[in-house]
Design an enzyme around this catalytic site. Structure first.
Site, short mmCIF file in Angstrom:
data_model
loop_
_atom_site.label_atom_id
_atom_site.label_comp_id
_atom_site.label_asym_id
_atom_site.label_seq_id
_atom_site.Cartn_x
_atom_site.Cartn_y
_atom_site.Cartn_z
CG ASP A 195 49.01 41.15 37.98
OD1 ASP A 195 47.85 40.87 37.63
OD2 ASP A 195 49.55 42.24 37.74
CD GLU A 223 48.27 43.40 40.85
OE1 GLU A 223 47.93 43.56 39.66
OE2 GLU A 223 47.96 42.39 41.50
CE LYS A 253 49.08 46.98 36.53
NZ LYS A 253 48.05 46.36 35.73
#
Length: 187
Positions: free
Chosen positions: A74, A105, A107
C-alpha cells in the site's frame, strides 16, 4: 508582533486536518476497494509532502535483482536519489529492494486479521535479496552501504479493540515471532 510558532498546535492542527479527510472518506465512501484506495492515496500524498525530496512514497511492488517480486504494498517509502524505480506504467511501479526504507499496509481498523495481513506483506518484502555496491562520485568511490532493516507497519485510524493496545493486541503481536512490525493508530 509575535514571531513565535506554537509547534505543538501546528502539528495538532495538521493531524486534525488529516483525520478529518480520512473520516470523510470512511463515512461517505461505501465501496470498500474505493475507500481503501482513497485512504492509501491520502497517506501517500501527505507523507510525500512532508518527507525530504530524496524520498518518494508510492503504492508499489518491490523487486530484487533475481526477479523475485513482493506482494503489492500500500505504501512504500524509498530512495529515489540513488535507486530509481525499475518499471512504471499505468500506475504500476516496481521498485528495487535496495532502495526501500519502509513499507506500510493501510487499513481502516486495528485488529488481529489486519496485523497478520501486514506481517505477511512485510515478509514478502523482507524475503527479497538485496545487494549493495560501491557508489562512484566525482571525488572517487564510497564503499557499499551496509544493508539495513526495512521498517514495516500498519497504519489505521481506529481499533476494533478497547483499549487499542490491550491484551488482544499483545496476543496478536506475540504470534508474530519472526516478523517485527510497527503499529500506528492515529487518533
Amino acid at each position: 508582533m509575535n514571531n513565535r510558532v506554537n509547534m505543538k498546535e501546528l502539528f495538532l492542527g495538521m493531524q486534525q486536518e488529516m483525520l478529518s479527510k480520512l473520516n470523510t472518506i470512511r463515512k461517505h465512501v461505501t465501496h470498500s476497494g474505493t475507500k481503501g484506495n482513497a485512504t492509501e492515496l491520502s497517506w501517500i500524498e501527505w507523507l510525500g509532502m512532508y518527507l525530504p525530496n530524496r524520498y518518494s512514497v508510492d503504492q508499489a511492488f518491490v523487486v530484487d535483482y533475481k526477479g523475485n517480486r513482493s506482494d503489492q504494498i500500500d505504501l512504500v517509502i524509498y530512495d529515489k536519489q540513488y535507486s530509481p524505480f525499475v518499471f512504471f506504467q499505468d500506475g504500476v511501479k516496481f521498485i528495487p529492494a535496495e532502495s526501500v526504507y519502509a513499507i506500510f499496509e493501510i487499513k481502516q481498523a486495528l485488529n488481529k486479521e489486519h496485523i497478520q495481513y501486514a506481517a505477511e506483506k512485510a515478509e514478502s518484502v523482507r524475503a527479497l535479496h538485496r545487494t549493495s555496491v560501491p557508489i562512484v562520485h566525482a571525488g572517487g568511490t564510497y564503499p557499499p552501504r551496509p544493508l539495513f532493516n526495512v521498517i514495516a507497519g500498519l497504519i489505521t485510524t481506529s481499533s476494533d479493540w478497547n483499549p487499542p493496545f490491550g491484551k488482544p493486541f499483545e496476543e496478536s503481536m506475540g504470534r508474530l515471532l519472526r516478523v517485527s512490525i510497527l503499529i500506528s493508530v492515529v487518533h
